[in-house]
Design a protein around this motif. Structure first.
Motif: not given
Lengths: 159, 454
Positions: A51, A54, A65, A67, A69, A109, A125-126
């Protein structure tokens, strides 16, 4: 009409045997999915990983969420990851994303130019998640098990 | 047939030549990572000022460096910029014999779709989207089935000494706002494509494999789009399979269903699907729609000195549509099938004479059942993105007045020389049943299409 179908079938068979087939995409070593060592997860499911990559909303905790990369296309890690997680060979990746855009499904992404930069983004980046070779795991990031399995275990997704 | 094969050959050669040229291009230097990224629309981060070498890999990035890369540790994780994209297609329909040319008209080139998508994430969970098609219509179109006179939109252009200008139209294909509450619940409000089957969701010509829609999809047994609410979501059952659903509540169908309800019945519908990813990707689904279609004329008059409006129903029926679909992609192989049916029951008031194409006279319609299906088989080769395909169809359509029963079959080639461009050549033969409007006739057509996304 039957003649045309027979003709098409013959063409398909001949073309299928004559055209070159790409070798299966294999990287030298397994990949590991990494997040910042401070992120409160240690395992991720294949479906959540899919997910996220995508471009769909993928939460690792309520309201938090992931993120994703990505690495550049046509790099060994990216090819291996796309095949394992999205089921896509390199020649199909571009068509996949164009078709999703036409269907108004979420897009790909963000991509960074190098695996090291992806790793540094994950540290900083959290919620960021990427994939690297195991030698790039350091104390500031942690490798996630996938469906409870670690690299080297049978059935590990990114083997 | 010879002409169709010649078309296919010429297109294949041209594409093969273009592909060969691409393949012959020298490879970019390995130390230019951005050049290796060929995905259309994939957000790419170019960061010349940020140290990306292995020596710097131990260090975290500062907020300023993150912002330079287009990220922020404090901002929402979604991209909230306005996005423009879309697709277009250009093609021609060629009648392969005199009888077919009589029906299809003289061969012409045409721009079929010029569709623009506008979308924006308003927040992490709220998003809006609109798709607008620009068209030359209504100019040149017959005014109705009974009246073949062509509509003209020619008008004097005041900015060009009153010279003739032909204006076109726009069609709002979909426009909505949606709120993604959880992965298993998104609420959508506005106008949306009816979530049934495969074709109606694929929707855009670059994504659709064949050059033309199957008859059973084009016959609109389900409405192509609806205005109202849609709920949808997905639940991951296992790591390789998931269940999804759609529920719809809308105005249903009608002459102005986008903004007007001519009866008191809302239409309801739904879809369930299951997908499995162990051997390629398999998806199986079923869809349902139930709604009342009403067409009416309103007239106003003064009755006993007071204004009064009277609605006269010109057509009204209840429609129940059912569909089943399956698609299996495994490597380059693509197998796709849909079965769609519709049952129509006219109301007593709405069973009014309708124009018959067979008799060219109005006739009282009967309750009707229509069904149809198709099977699409194709294989995408890695070489040049070439996909030969076969499409077998069966349609038994009855609108209560005319029967449209046929066995259309198609063979064609879909080529994606680059990801955003699809070139298609398709030969189609349609054999009508003896009960059809054109009994026992056979039509032979060749379709050429170039479709591209941007």
């Amino acid at each position: 009409m039957r003649r045309y179908l027979t003709l098409l079938l013959v063409v398909l068979v001949v073309a299928g045997t004559a055209l070159p087939v790409s070798p299966p995409v294999r990287a030298a070593s397994p990949l590991v999915a990494i997040v910042a060592s401070t992120l409160p997860i240690s395992d991720i499911s294949t479906s959540l990983l899919r997910r996220a990559f995508q471009g769909e909303a993928a939460e690792y905790a309520a309201g938090k969420r992931l993120i994703p990369i990505n690495h550049p296309q046509n790099t060994p890690a990216r090819d291996q990851f796309d095949l394992a997680v999205l089921g896509l060979k390199p020649d199909a990746v571009g068509r996949f994303w164009v078709d999703r855009r036409i269907r108004d499904q979420p897009g790909p992404p963000k991509t960074v130019p190098s695996i090291e930069l992806a790793q540094r983004l994950v540290m900083s980046l959290p919620g960021a998640i990427t994939y690297v070779t195991p030698d790039l795991v350091n104390p500031k990031v942690k490798a996630l098990t996938i469906d409870g399995k670690s690299p080297g275990q049978g059935g590990y997704l990114l083997q | 047939m010879k002409r169709a094969l010649a078309c296919a050959l010429v297109t294949s050669l041209a594409v093969g030549h273009a592909y060969a040229q691409d393949a012959a291009d020298p490879a970019p230097p390995a130390d230019v990572p951005a050049a290796t990224d060929g995905l259309p629309g994939e957000p790419r981060v170019d960061a010349p000022a940020v140290q990306a070498d292995a020596a710097a890999a131990e260090g975290a990035l500062s907020e300023a460096e993150l912002q330079e890369l287009g990220f922020s540790a404090s901002a929402p994780a979604v991209d909230t910029s306005l996005k423009l994209s879309g697709f277009m297609d250009f093609g021609s329909t060629i009648g392969m014999d005199d009888k077919t040319r009589f029906l299809t008209g003289k061969q012409a080139f045409y721009l079929g779709n010029v569709n623009v998508y506008i979308s924006k994430s308003l927040s992490e969970s709220i998003r809006t989207m609109a798709e607008i098609r620009f068209t030359y219509l209504p100019n040149g179109a017959p005014e109705s089935q009974a009246n073949a006179a062509r509509a003209s939109t020619a008008t004097a252009d005041y900015s060009d000494f009153g010279r003739n200008l032909r204006w076109g139209g726009i069609e709002i294909e979909r426009a909505y706002v949606e709120w993604a509450a959880t992965p298993w619940l998104t609420v959508r409000a506005g106008q949306y494509l009816t979530p049934y089957g495969i074709w109606n969701v694929d929707h855009g010509s670059p994504t659709i494999i064949t050059a033309v829609r199957p008859f059973v999809v084009g016959n609109n047994y389900f409405p192509e789009r609806q205005t109202g609410f849609e709920l949808y979501g997905r639940w991951e059952a296992t790591s390789n399979s998931g269940l999804g659903y759609h529920l719809t509540l809308s105005n249903g169908t009608g002459p102005a269903s986008e903004y007007k309800e001519l009866d008191k019945n809302k239409a309801v519908g739904g879809r369930l699907f299951w997908d499995y990813r162990k051997f390629g990707e398999l998806r199986v689904g079923g869809s349902i729609y139930y709604g009342r279609n009403t067409e009416s004329n309103a007239s106003s008059a003064l009755v006993n000195g007071a204004p009064s409006t009277t609605e006269r129903i010109t057509l009204q029926y209840d429609a129940l549509s059912l569909a089943a679909d399956a698609v299996w992609r495994y490597g380059g192989m693509h197998v796709q099938a849909e079965f769609i049916s519709r049952q129509v029951r006219y109301t007593e008031e709405g069973r009014t004479p309708q124009f018959s194409l067979a008799t060219l006279q109005p006739r009282i319609p009967a309750d009707a059942f229509s069904w149809g299906g198709y099977l699409l088989l194709g294989y995408r080769f890695e070489w040049g993105g070439v996909m030969p395909y076969v499409l077998v169809q069966r349609v038994k359509s009855f609108n209560g007045v005319d029967k449209d029963q046929a066995v259309p079959m198609s063979v064609g080639v879909n080529v994606r020389p680059i990801d955003a461009l699809a070139l298609k050549v398709e030969f189609q033969q349609v054999v009508f049943d003896d009960e059809a409007v054109f009994p026992k006739d056979t039509l032979r057509l060749c379709f050429l299409q170039a479709a591209w996304a941007f």
